[in-house]
Scaffold this active site. Sequence first.
Site, mmCIF file in Angstrom:
data_model
loop_
_atom_site.group_PDB
_atom_site.id
_atom_site.type_symbol
_atom_site.label_atom_id
_atom_site.label_comp_id
_atom_site.label_asym_id
_atom_site.label_seq_id
_atom_site.Cartn_x
_atom_site.Cartn_y
_atom_site.Cartn_z
ATOM 1 C CG ASN A 48 -0.348 -0.117 2.529
ATOM 2 O OD1 ASN A 48 0.703 -0.714 2.690
ATOM 3 N ND2 ASN A 48 -0.986 0.450 3.533
ATOM 4 C CB CYS A 59 -5.401 -1.139 -1.647
ATOM 5 S SG CYS A 59 -6.710 -0.344 -0.704
ATOM 6 C CD GLU A 61 -5.580 -5.703 -1.280
ATOM 7 O OE1 GLU A 61 -4.995 -4.605 -1.159
ATOM 8 O OE2 GLU A 61 -6.296 -6.193 -0.394
ATOM 9 C CB CYS A 95 -10.991 -2.398 0.517
ATOM 10 S SG CYS A 95 -10.368 -1.594 -0.970
ATOM 11 C CB CYS A 98 -8.941 -4.039 -3.782
ATOM 12 S SG CYS A 98 -7.785 -2.707 -3.403
HETATM 13 N N1 THU Z 1 -5.373 -1.291 2.493
HETATM 14 C C1 THU Z 1 -4.851 -2.136 1.553
HETATM 15 O O1 THU Z 1 -3.695 -1.994 1.131
HETATM 16 N N2 THU Z 1 -5.657 -3.130 1.098
HETATM 17 C C2 THU Z 1 -6.951 -3.323 1.475
HETATM 18 O O2 THU Z 1 -7.636 -4.162 0.928
HETATM 19 C C3 THU Z 1 -7.512 -2.526 2.551
HETATM 20 C C4 THU Z 1 -6.709 -1.397 3.023
HETATM 21 C C5 THU Z 1 -4.540 -0.193 2.969
HETATM 22 C C6 THU Z 1 -5.021 1.165 2.557
HETATM 23 C C7 THU Z 1 -4.431 2.040 3.632
HETATM 24 O O3 THU Z 1 -3.109 2.384 3.246
HETATM 25 C C8 THU Z 1 -4.365 1.147 4.852
HETATM 26 O O4 THU Z 1 -4.518 -0.185 4.378
HETATM 27 C C9 THU Z 1 -5.445 1.420 5.895
HETATM 28 O O5 THU Z 1 -6.696 1.437 5.322
#
Ligand code: THU
Length: 135
Positions: A48, A59, A61, A95, A98
Amino acid sequence: MLMKAEELYRLACDMMKYSYSPYSHFRVGAALCATNSAGEEKIFTGCNVENASYGGCICAERTVAVKAVSEGFTHFHSIAVAGGESSPQDMVMPCGICRQFISEFACEDMTVILQKSGGLHIMSFIGLFPEPFCL
Ligand code: THU
């Protein structure tokens, strides 16, 4: 031969170290196994990447998805996701944005590899996101 789930998850864990997350302090790493139109397999890894303008956060993903598609690897077979404040915690789920983003490139039998109770939990992507928006 597609990469094994354990190996892909280990790569996702390794990528947590590159997470740029000074705002949430939540590190996420991802590893994606994808193939191109010639059937060649390649593994993409990422994390991320946050921004002071919070809406600009990307994110892990989507980082790996964009890395893969921008090199012609548009067939996604499996993705491993690991995340937590310092070490990987259980069941960090992709999320909603994603899931929609991945659905564009997901093979019918795509799998999602997560950690649960110290072991691996493997889900089908279609089970995780059965009804994507399509045009
Ligand atoms: N995040 C991800 O990298 N993937 C996800 O599916 C959910 C959230 C990251 C985004 C942000 O940088 C941190 O997690 C907190 O939300």
